[in-house]
Design an enzyme around this catalytic site. Structure first.
Site, PDB file in Angstrom:
ATOM      1  N   HIS A 262      -3.049   7.126   3.659  1.00 36.08           N
ATOM      2  CA  HIS A 262      -3.540   5.867   3.107  1.00 36.08           C
ATOM      3  C   HIS A 262      -4.958   5.606   3.619  1.00 36.08           C
ATOM      4  O   HIS A 262      -5.239   5.745   4.816  1.00 36.08           O
ATOM      5  CB  HIS A 262      -2.592   4.723   3.514  1.00 36.08           C
ATOM      6  CG  HIS A 262      -3.072   3.392   3.029  1.00 36.08           C
ATOM      7  ND1 HIS A 262      -3.602   3.209   1.768  1.00 36.08           N
ATOM      8  CD2 HIS A 262      -3.121   2.168   3.636  1.00 36.08           C
ATOM      9  CE1 HIS A 262      -3.946   1.947   1.621  1.00 36.08           C
ATOM     10  NE2 HIS A 262      -3.671   1.294   2.732  1.00 36.08           N
TER      11      HIS A 262
ATOM     12  N   ASN B 221     -10.285   0.009   1.076  1.00 35.10           N
ATOM     13  CA  ASN B 221      -8.831   0.101   0.952  1.00 35.10           C
ATOM     14  C   ASN B 221      -8.416  -0.380  -0.444  1.00 35.10           C
ATOM     15  O   ASN B 221      -8.513  -1.568  -0.750  1.00 35.10           O
ATOM     16  CB  ASN B 221      -8.203  -0.774   2.048  1.00 35.10           C
ATOM     17  CG  ASN B 221      -6.690  -0.782   2.012  1.00 35.10           C
ATOM     18  OD1 ASN B 221      -6.074  -0.258   1.092  1.00 35.10           O
ATOM     19  ND2 ASN B 221      -6.089  -1.388   3.021  1.00 35.10           N
TER      20      ASN B 221
ATOM     21  N   CYS C 161       0.816  -1.230   0.000  1.00 30.70           N
ATOM     22  CA  CYS C 161       0.000   0.000   0.000  1.00 30.70           C
ATOM     23  C   CYS C 161       0.841   1.267   0.000  1.00 30.70           C
ATOM     24  O   CYS C 161       0.324   2.351  -0.261  1.00 30.70           O
ATOM     25  CB  CYS C 161      -0.940   0.001   1.190  1.00 30.70           C
ATOM     26  SG  CYS C 161      -2.019  -1.436   1.218  1.00 30.70           S
TER      27      CYS C 161
HETATM   28  O1  UT7 Z   1      -3.229  -1.665   4.111  1.00 29.40           O
HETATM   29  C1  UT7 Z   1      -3.190  -2.280   5.385  1.00 29.40           C
HETATM   30  C2  UT7 Z   1      -4.520  -2.854   5.580  1.00 29.40           C
HETATM   31  N1  UT7 Z   1      -5.014  -3.218   6.832  1.00 29.40           N
HETATM   32  C3  UT7 Z   1      -5.517  -2.409   7.769  1.00 29.40           C
HETATM   33  O2  UT7 Z   1      -5.358  -1.223   7.795  1.00 29.40           O
HETATM   34  C4  UT7 Z   1      -6.303  -3.068   8.863  1.00 29.40           C
HETATM   35  C5  UT7 Z   1      -5.970  -2.611  10.234  1.00 29.40           C
HETATM   36  N2  UT7 Z   1      -6.853  -3.240  11.203  1.00 29.40           N
HETATM   37  C6  UT7 Z   1      -8.148  -2.860  11.358  1.00 29.40           C
HETATM   38  O3  UT7 Z   1      -8.591  -1.931  10.705  1.00 29.40           O
HETATM   39  C7  UT7 Z   1      -8.990  -3.586  12.371  1.00 29.40           C
HETATM   40  O4  UT7 Z   1      -8.174  -4.417  13.153  1.00 29.40           O
HETATM   41  C8  UT7 Z   1     -10.126  -4.424  11.706  1.00 29.40           C
HETATM   42  C9  UT7 Z   1     -11.170  -3.496  11.122  1.00 29.40           C
HETATM   43  C10 UT7 Z   1      -9.563  -5.322  10.638  1.00 29.40           C
HETATM   44  C11 UT7 Z   1     -10.810  -5.295  12.757  1.00 29.40           C
HETATM   45  O5  UT7 Z   1     -11.291  -4.501  13.825  1.00 29.40           O
HETATM   46  P1  UT7 Z   1     -10.974  -4.909  15.331  1.00 29.40           P
HETATM   47  O6  UT7 Z   1     -11.646  -3.917  16.191  1.00 29.40           O
HETATM   48  O7  UT7 Z   1      -9.482  -5.021  15.460  1.00 29.40           O
HETATM   49  O8  UT7 Z   1     -11.701  -6.306  15.463  1.00 29.40           O
HETATM   50  P2  UT7 Z   1     -11.093  -7.767  15.751  1.00 29.40           P
HETATM   51  O9  UT7 Z   1     -10.289  -8.242  14.585  1.00 29.40           O
HETATM   52  O10 UT7 Z   1     -10.428  -7.777  17.082  1.00 29.40           O
HETATM   53  O11 UT7 Z   1     -12.414  -8.622  15.834  1.00 29.40           O
HETATM   54  C12 UT7 Z   1     -13.419  -8.360  16.811  1.00 29.40           C
HETATM   55  C13 UT7 Z   1     -14.595  -9.274  16.548  1.00 29.40           C
HETATM   56  C14 UT7 Z   1     -14.191 -10.746  16.351  1.00 29.40           C
HETATM   57  O12 UT7 Z   1     -15.206 -11.534  16.941  1.00 29.40           O
HETATM   58  P3  UT7 Z   1     -14.957 -12.224  18.373  1.00 29.40           P
HETATM   59  O13 UT7 Z   1     -13.758 -13.107  18.194  1.00 29.40           O
HETATM   60  O14 UT7 Z   1     -14.711 -11.079  19.314  1.00 29.40           O
HETATM   61  O15 UT7 Z   1     -16.234 -12.944  18.608  1.00 29.40           O
HETATM   62  C15 UT7 Z   1     -14.265 -10.921  14.852  1.00 29.40           C
HETATM   63  O16 UT7 Z   1     -14.545 -12.257  14.475  1.00 29.40           O
HETATM   64  O17 UT7 Z   1     -15.256  -8.881  15.320  1.00 29.40           O
HETATM   65  C16 UT7 Z   1     -15.437 -10.034  14.498  1.00 29.40           C
HETATM   66  N3  UT7 Z   1     -15.439  -9.616  13.107  1.00 29.40           N
HETATM   67  C17 UT7 Z   1     -16.554  -9.245  12.466  1.00 29.40           C
HETATM   68  N4  UT7 Z   1     -17.839  -9.172  12.847  1.00 29.40           N
HETATM   69  C18 UT7 Z   1     -18.735  -8.743  11.947  1.00 29.40           C
HETATM   70  C19 UT7 Z   1     -14.370  -9.516  12.262  1.00 29.40           C
HETATM   71  N5  UT7 Z   1     -14.795  -9.074  11.059  1.00 29.40           N
HETATM   72  C20 UT7 Z   1     -16.138  -8.898  11.157  1.00 29.40           C
HETATM   73  C21 UT7 Z   1     -17.128  -8.462  10.264  1.00 29.40           C
HETATM   74  N6  UT7 Z   1     -18.413  -8.404  10.693  1.00 29.40           N
HETATM   75  N7  UT7 Z   1     -16.842  -8.102   8.987  1.00 29.40           N
END
Ligand code: UT7
Length: 318
Positions: free
Chosen positions: A242, A272, A108
């Protein structure tokens, strides 16, 4: 170096959060709250090269140049349907240029890495006008069964024409080998000699780790550049960051202590789009009449690797 033209293109198929709810265990509420994304444009009937060519031609037109004026093309791309030839070769032929070309993959952060390469070429007088095209289709890297990744990305292209000038004030690139936090392993052809086990996985991302690295590194890069150029955070007209996630953008803005109107965003409409995000947003600002000659801009991006790139430029166009 200075930027004299910009362009961008997005696929026609806009996938809303509600459309994702139809086949994934997710909700508009979750996606909006955690990422700020409402929809993303995803390649369907068109090809990535079509997007790249539209963006490239727009940038040439905006620069008042033709393909014949371009001495070098740098294409930033992570994945497209060909491993070889490079996407830049396809773009070169389709826009009718005859200059040498190269593809780079700095994930990216590719646009800033391309700007750095372009600056070097201009400085050693190996080129006068350089076309940078960032074209990405991360929708073909994710599993569409994985709600943690597929909701985050979109496809598209952004381009810029750069030429000799004094408007790149400072630039900073970094790579730290953190290969396990974000990767995509594509399959290779089998051979009679391969006996080791090989894994092929759609995009894997440790979201929370990437989040932390993104915010920490972007803030560090921007502070270092402001320090180096003697600029105050408020001297900057726009921070073109970004577009990975609205929460990342807001965190960087809060840490830097700058007003909301200085940090434009379009992640809510496109998701993204990897290295294309930055030039596509820049093009939106340019075409929307938001940029005035002399405006100071900061660009900052981060991506798989882990790579980061940031720079301070002065806007050169009237
Ligand atoms: O170019 C580089 C690209 N990447 C990024 O910039 C990503 C950086 N990271 C993020 O933006 C965030 O970490 C995410 C948006 C990817 C995730 O948010 P988070 O607050 O860190 O959530 P998490 O991964 O800790 O997941 C929390 C919960 C999980 O459920 P449990 O285990 O707590 O029951 C996930 O399974 O949210 C769940 N989850 C979802 N629920 C509904 C993950 N994706 C989804 C979804 N819909 N799409």
């Amino acid at each position: 170096m200075k930027i004299i033209g910009t362009g961008s293109a997005h696929p026609t198929c806009a996938v809303t959060n509600q459309m994702l709810e139809q086949f994934l265990d997710t909700s508009d509420e979750w996606i909006t709250e955690r990422t700020g994304i409402k929809e993303r444009c995803v390649i369907s009937s068109e090809k990535l090269e079509d997007m790249a060519v539209i963006a490239a031609n727009q940038a040439l037109e905006n620069a008042g140049l033709t393909a014949a004026d371009i001495d070098f093309i740098i294409c930033s791309n992570v994945v497209n349907e060909y491993v070889t030839p490079a996407l830049s070769c396809i773009i070169q032929g389709k826009i009718g240029a005859t200059c040498p070309t190269v593809d780079i993959n700095a994930a990216c952060a590719g646009f800033i890495f391309a700007m750095d390469m372009a600056e070097d070429k201009l400085k050693c007088k190996k080129a006068k006008n350089i076309l940078i095209v960032c074209a990405e289709e991360p929708s073909r890297m994710v599993s569409w069964q994985n709600r943690s990744t597929c909701v985050l990305f979109g496809d598209g292209a952004g381009a810029a024409v750069v030429t000799e000038g004094d408007e790149l004030k400072a630039i900073r690139l970094t790579t730290s080998s953190l290969t396990e936090v974000l990767y995509y392993q594509r399959s290779l052809e089998p051979t009679p000699y391969i006996s080791k086990e090989e894994n092929f996985e759609p995009l894997v991302m440790k979201g929370r780790e990437v989040f932390k690295h993104a915010v920490t590194n972007s803030c560090r890069d921007i502070r270092k550049l402001l320090n180096e150029t003697g600029l105050d955070a408020n001297d900057i007209k726009y921070y073109v960051l970004h577009q990975a996630n609205r929460r990342i953008i807001d965190s960087i803005r809060n840490f830097l202590g700058v007003d909301e109107e200085k940090v434009p965003h379009n992640v809510e409409r496109y998701g993204n789009i990897s290295s294309a995000a930055l030039p596509a947003l820049l093009d939106e600002l340019n075409r929307g009449g938001k940029l005035k000659k002399g405006d100071k801009l900061v660009f900052s991006a981060f991506g798989a690797g882990f790579t980061t790139g940031a720079c301070v430029i002065e806007w050169a166009k009237e």
